[in-house]
Write a protein that holds these residues in place. Structure first.
Motif, short mmCIF file in Angstrom:
data_model
loop_
_atom_site.label_atom_id
_atom_site.label_comp_id
_atom_site.label_asym_id
_atom_site.label_seq_id
_atom_site.Cartn_x
_atom_site.Cartn_y
_atom_site.Cartn_z
N GLN A 5 33.41 94.73 64.76
CA GLN A 5 32.92 93.39 64.39
C GLN A 5 32.85 92.57 65.68
OE1 GLN A 5 32.29 92.39 61.17
NE2 GLN A 5 31.68 90.35 61.79
N ASP A 24 31.92 89.22 65.88
CA ASP A 24 32.06 87.78 65.66
C ASP A 24 33.27 87.27 66.46
OD1 ASP A 24 31.45 85.31 64.54
OD2 ASP A 24 32.93 85.59 62.95
N LEU A 49 36.44 97.24 62.23
CA LEU A 49 35.87 97.09 60.89
C LEU A 49 36.71 97.83 59.85
CD1 LEU A 49 32.05 97.37 61.57
CD2 LEU A 49 33.30 95.38 60.79
N ASP A 57 26.89 90.76 62.27
CA ASP A 57 27.86 90.65 63.36
C ASP A 57 28.67 91.93 63.53
OD1 ASP A 57 27.27 88.14 64.27
OD2 ASP A 57 28.65 87.12 62.92
N ALA A 58 28.09 93.06 63.19
CA ALA A 58 28.81 94.33 63.29
C ALA A 58 27.95 95.37 64.01
CB ALA A 58 29.19 94.83 61.91
#
Length: 181
Positions: A92, A94, A168, A123-124
């Motif tokens: 991720q 973000d 993630l 965002d991944a």
């Protein structure tokens, strides 16, 4: 020539291997006979000790969810569309240092990745590979899976610690007893 290296017995001898070579040979034979679905299923039976624990089948779609270290390989075999898709959620981004992180991801797509790619979705970052079933030679498919797993294991820590990305998925780690080691 007066010195010899000492021999240490392997922790897991070759005869304790979970891989059955006949399943790989079966996969190759099915591929040569153009039975691509059985070829892929035999390859996963070769790779995974109890394949039934990570396989789901519904409406002509066979799905495998295979945990490997910090990633989860999601393999979708769509028989009706004659397609194979491999996707592995990676990190991720973000709240991370996006520009250098994305630059590094783009660099990895040129080298060392050969067939799979790192893609940005929202965002991944994901590893991804798609192909028609007729292009799923067992050796090629094995190399793609190995490529994704190895590169994810190599670069996940760098992306997390150097660029402040986030995992993630939680790590899938098996801890062995001291007696086994």
């Amino acid at each position: 020539m007066l010195q010899c290296f000492s021999y240490h017995e392997a922790l897991a001898p070759y005869y304790n291997s979970t891989h059955l070579p006949k399943l790989y040979e079966e996969s190759v034979n099915y591929y040569k006979e153009k039975n691509y679905v059985l070829s892929i299923q035999s390859l996963f039976a070769y790779l995974i000790q109890d394949v039934s624990t990570c396989m789901k089948e519904a409406d002509g779609v066979i799905m495998y969810s295979i945990p490997h270290g910090s990633i989860l390989l999601e393999v979708v075999l769509d028989v009706s569309a004659d397609m194979l898709s491999i996707k592995a959620p990676f990190v991720q981004i973000d709240g991370s240092k996006k520009i250098p992180l994305l630059r590094k991801a783009a660099q990895l797509n040129f080298s060392p990745l050969v067939l799979s790619r790192i893609l940005l979705e929202g965002d991944a970052l994901y590893f991804e590979y798609k192909t028609h079933l007729e292009d799923t030679d067992p050796e090629k498919l094995y190399d793609i899976l190995r490529e994704i797993c190895m590169q994810a294991d190599i670069y996940d820590d760098e992306f997390i610690y150097k660029y402040n990305a986030k995992r993630l998925h939680a790590l899938q780690v098996i801890h062995y007893d001291e007696a086994v080691l």
